[in-house]
Scaffold this motif. Sequence first.
Motif, PDB file in Angstrom:
ATOM      1  N   ALA A 171       0.846  -1.198   0.000  1.00 18.63           N
ATOM      2  CA  ALA A 171       0.000   0.000   0.000  1.00 18.63           C
ATOM      3  C   ALA A 171       0.882   1.249   0.000  1.00 18.63           C
ATOM      4  CB  ALA A 171      -0.902  -0.003   1.235  1.00 18.63           C
ATOM      5  N   VAL A 172       0.375   2.322  -0.560  1.00 20.08           N
ATOM      6  CA  VAL A 172       1.106   3.592  -0.596  1.00 20.08           C
ATOM      7  C   VAL A 172       1.433   4.063   0.821  1.00 20.08           C
ATOM      8  CG1 VAL A 172       0.804   6.051  -1.122  1.00 20.08           C
ATOM      9  CG2 VAL A 172       0.146   4.345  -2.797  1.00 20.08           C
ATOM     10  N   LYS A 173       2.613   4.659   0.991  1.00 18.35           N
ATOM     11  CA  LYS A 173       3.004   5.327   2.243  1.00 18.35           C
ATOM     12  C   LYS A 173       3.421   6.742   1.881  1.00 18.35           C
ATOM     13  CE  LYS A 173       2.545   1.519   4.484  1.00 18.35           C
ATOM     14  NZ  LYS A 173       1.196   1.234   4.882  1.00 18.35           N
ATOM     15  N   VAL A 174       3.308   7.664   2.836  1.00 19.62           N
ATOM     16  CA  VAL A 174       3.646   9.058   2.589  1.00 19.62           C
ATOM     17  C   VAL A 174       4.598   9.554   3.677  1.00 19.62           C
ATOM     18  CG1 VAL A 174       2.751  11.396   2.266  1.00 19.62           C
ATOM     19  CG2 VAL A 174       1.380   9.429   1.546  1.00 19.62           C
ATOM     20  N   VAL A 175       5.764  10.040   3.243  1.00 17.39           N
ATOM     21  CA  VAL A 175       6.693  10.705   4.151  1.00 17.39           C
ATOM     22  C   VAL A 175       6.442  12.195   3.985  1.00 17.39           C
ATOM     23  CG1 VAL A 175       9.106  11.145   4.721  1.00 17.39           C
ATOM     24  CG2 VAL A 175       8.389   8.845   4.024  1.00 17.39           C
ATOM     25  N   ARG A 176       6.153  12.853   5.090  1.00 15.33           N
ATOM     26  CA  ARG A 176       5.814  14.280   5.070  1.00 15.33           C
ATOM     27  C   ARG A 176       6.980  15.061   5.657  1.00 15.33           C
ATOM     28  NH1 ARG A 176       0.707  13.974   3.898  1.00 15.33           N
ATOM     29  NH2 ARG A 176      -0.398  12.046   4.354  1.00 15.33           N
ATOM     30  N   LEU A 177       7.459  16.053   4.926  1.00 13.06           N
ATOM     31  CA  LEU A 177       8.512  16.914   5.442  1.00 13.06           C
ATOM     32  C   LEU A 177       7.913  18.237   5.884  1.00 13.06           C
ATOM     33  CD1 LEU A 177      10.256  15.055   3.188  1.00 13.06           C
ATOM     34  CD2 LEU A 177      11.948  16.284   4.520  1.00 13.06           C
ATOM     35  N   TYR A 178       8.409  18.734   7.010  1.00 12.09           N
ATOM     36  CA  TYR A 178       7.894  19.947   7.630  1.00 12.09           C
ATOM     37  C   TYR A 178       9.005  20.966   7.810  1.00 12.09           C
ATOM     38  CZ  TYR A 178       4.065  16.821   9.008  1.00 12.09           C
ATOM     39  OH  TYR A 178       3.022  15.927   9.006  1.00 12.09           O
ATOM     40  N   ASN A 179       8.658  22.227   7.739  1.00 15.17           N
ATOM     41  CA  ASN A 179       9.565  23.332   8.008  1.00 15.17           C
ATOM     42  C   ASN A 179       9.350  23.743   9.463  1.00 15.17           C
ATOM     43  OD1 ASN A 179      11.401  25.414   7.604  1.00 15.17           O
ATOM     44  ND2 ASN A 179       9.890  26.791   6.722  1.00 15.17           N
ATOM     45  N   LEU A 180       9.783  22.881  10.370  1.00 14.22           N
ATOM     46  CA  LEU A 180       9.558  23.077  11.808  1.00 14.22           C
ATOM     47  C   LEU A 180      10.846  22.804  12.585  1.00 14.22           C
ATOM     48  CD1 LEU A 180       6.212  21.072  12.225  1.00 14.22           C
ATOM     49  CD2 LEU A 180       6.474  23.558  12.173  1.00 14.22           C
ATOM     50  N   ILE A 215      21.216  21.953  -5.092  1.00 18.93           N
ATOM     51  CA  ILE A 215      21.358  23.096  -4.182  1.00 18.93           C
ATOM     52  C   ILE A 215      20.472  22.953  -2.943  1.00 18.93           C
ATOM     53  CG2 ILE A 215      22.079  24.700  -5.982  1.00 18.93           C
ATOM     54  CD1 ILE A 215      19.225  25.849  -5.910  1.00 18.93           C
ATOM     55  N   GLY A 216      19.709  21.885  -2.869  1.00 23.23           N
ATOM     56  CA  GLY A 216      18.878  21.617  -1.711  1.00 23.23           C
ATOM     57  C   GLY A 216      17.589  22.420  -1.685  1.00 23.23           C
ATOM     58  N   VAL A 217      16.643  21.925  -0.907  1.00 24.22           N
ATOM     59  CA  VAL A 217      15.369  22.609  -0.680  1.00 24.22           C
ATOM     60  C   VAL A 217      15.481  23.290   0.688  1.00 24.22           C
ATOM     61  CG1 VAL A 217      12.882  22.350  -0.369  1.00 24.22           C
ATOM     62  CG2 VAL A 217      14.098  20.895  -2.012  1.00 24.22           C
ATOM     63  N   ALA A 218      15.399  24.618   0.694  1.00 19.91           N
ATOM     64  CA  ALA A 218      15.579  25.387   1.933  1.00 19.91           C
ATOM     65  C   ALA A 218      14.418  25.191   2.892  1.00 19.91           C
ATOM     66  CB  ALA A 218      15.748  26.863   1.606  1.00 19.91           C
ATOM     67  N   HIS A 219      14.776  24.945   4.132  1.00 21.39           N
ATOM     68  CA  HIS A 219      13.829  24.904   5.252  1.00 21.39           C
ATOM     69  C   HIS A 219      14.287  26.018   6.192  1.00 21.39           C
ATOM     70  CE1 HIS A 219      11.874  20.760   4.819  1.00 21.39           C
ATOM     71  NE2 HIS A 219      12.639  20.912   3.744  1.00 21.39           N
ATOM     72  N   SER A 220      13.553  27.106   6.258  1.00 17.57           N
ATOM     73  CA  SER A 220      13.994  28.293   6.994  1.00 17.57           C
ATOM     74  C   SER A 220      13.925  28.154   8.508  1.00 17.57           C
ATOM     75  CB  SER A 220      13.175  29.509   6.562  1.00 17.57           C
ATOM     76  OG  SER A 220      11.796  29.285   6.817  1.00 17.57           O
ATOM     77  N   THR A 221      13.127  27.233   9.010  1.00 20.81           N
ATOM     78  CA  THR A 221      12.943  27.075  10.452  1.00 20.81           C
ATOM     79  C   THR A 221      13.623  25.824  10.996  1.00 20.81           C
ATOM     80  OG1 THR A 221      10.815  28.185  10.246  1.00 20.81           O
ATOM     81  CG2 THR A 221      11.195  26.947  12.271  1.00 20.81           C
ATOM     82  N   GLY A 222      13.466  24.713  10.322  1.00 16.85           N
ATOM     83  CA  GLY A 222      14.024  23.440  10.747  1.00 16.85           C
ATOM     84  C   GLY A 222      13.532  22.349   9.823  1.00 16.85           C
ATOM     85  N   ILE A 223      14.002  21.128  10.048  1.00 18.35           N
ATOM     86  CA  ILE A 223      13.611  19.994   9.215  1.00 18.35           C
ATOM     87  C   ILE A 223      13.014  18.919  10.119  1.00 18.35           C
ATOM     88  CG2 ILE A 223      14.397  18.201   7.620  1.00 18.35           C
ATOM     89  CD1 ILE A 223      16.789  20.107   6.949  1.00 18.35           C
ATOM     90  N   ALA A 224      11.803  18.510   9.802  1.00 22.51           N
ATOM     91  CA  ALA A 224      11.117  17.468  10.556  1.00 22.51           C
ATOM     92  C   ALA A 224      10.361  16.595   9.573  1.00 22.51           C
ATOM     93  CB  ALA A 224      10.162  18.082  11.572  1.00 22.51           C
ATOM     94  N   TYR A 225       9.987  15.386  10.022  1.00 22.28           N
ATOM     95  CA  TYR A 225       9.220  14.507   9.144  1.00 22.28           C
ATOM     96  C   TYR A 225       8.242  13.653   9.943  1.00 22.28           C
ATOM     97  CZ  TYR A 225      12.095  10.413  10.410  1.00 22.28           C
ATOM     98  OH  TYR A 225      12.714   9.382  11.090  1.00 22.28           O
ATOM     99  N   ALA A 226       7.306  13.065   9.212  1.00 17.77           N
ATOM    100  CA  ALA A 226       6.368  12.081   9.747  1.00 17.77           C
ATOM    101  C   ALA A 226       6.081  11.099   8.615  1.00 17.77           C
ATOM    102  CB  ALA A 226       5.082  12.732  10.234  1.00 17.77           C
ATOM    103  N   ILE A 227       5.541   9.943   8.962  1.00 11.49           N
ATOM    104  CA  ILE A 227       5.202   8.929   7.961  1.00 11.49           C
ATOM    105  C   ILE A 227       3.784   8.447   8.236  1.00 11.49           C
ATOM    106  CG2 ILE A 227       5.860   6.741   6.894  1.00 11.49           C
ATOM    107  CD1 ILE A 227       8.629   7.087   8.261  1.00 11.49           C
TER     108      ILE A 227
END
Length: 106
Positions: free
Chosen positions: A32-41, A70-82
């Motif tokens: 089944a599909v899974k989703v990794v979510r990236l947050y600017n937190l 050159i990367g994807v800028a996260h101005s606050t922080g990098i967090a994730y969830a699945i």
Amino acid sequence: AKILSASTTNATSVKATAGRVFGWSLTNTTAAVKVVRLYNLAAAPTVGTSVPFYNIVIPANATASQTFPIGVAHSTGIAYAITNAIADLDATAVAANDVIGAIYYA
């Protein structure tokens, strides 16, 4: 950041200050599909409430890989969830070892 999913939504703070995501290699070991979510937190997200910065949809029994020179800028922080579903505010936990891989950041 090494990823090996536990039986949760895996809300995790990777970097508590500004940074860049340079890519990922993530494998979905399920049918089944899974989703990794990236947050600017700067802290772990509240899954189901925090709005993702972007989502990585991993097809069933497949690997999603991407690099950004050159990367994807996260101005606050990098967090994730699945999670198990596509909706931005989905909070359905995955099982242990459903998703394995890494997120490359600085």
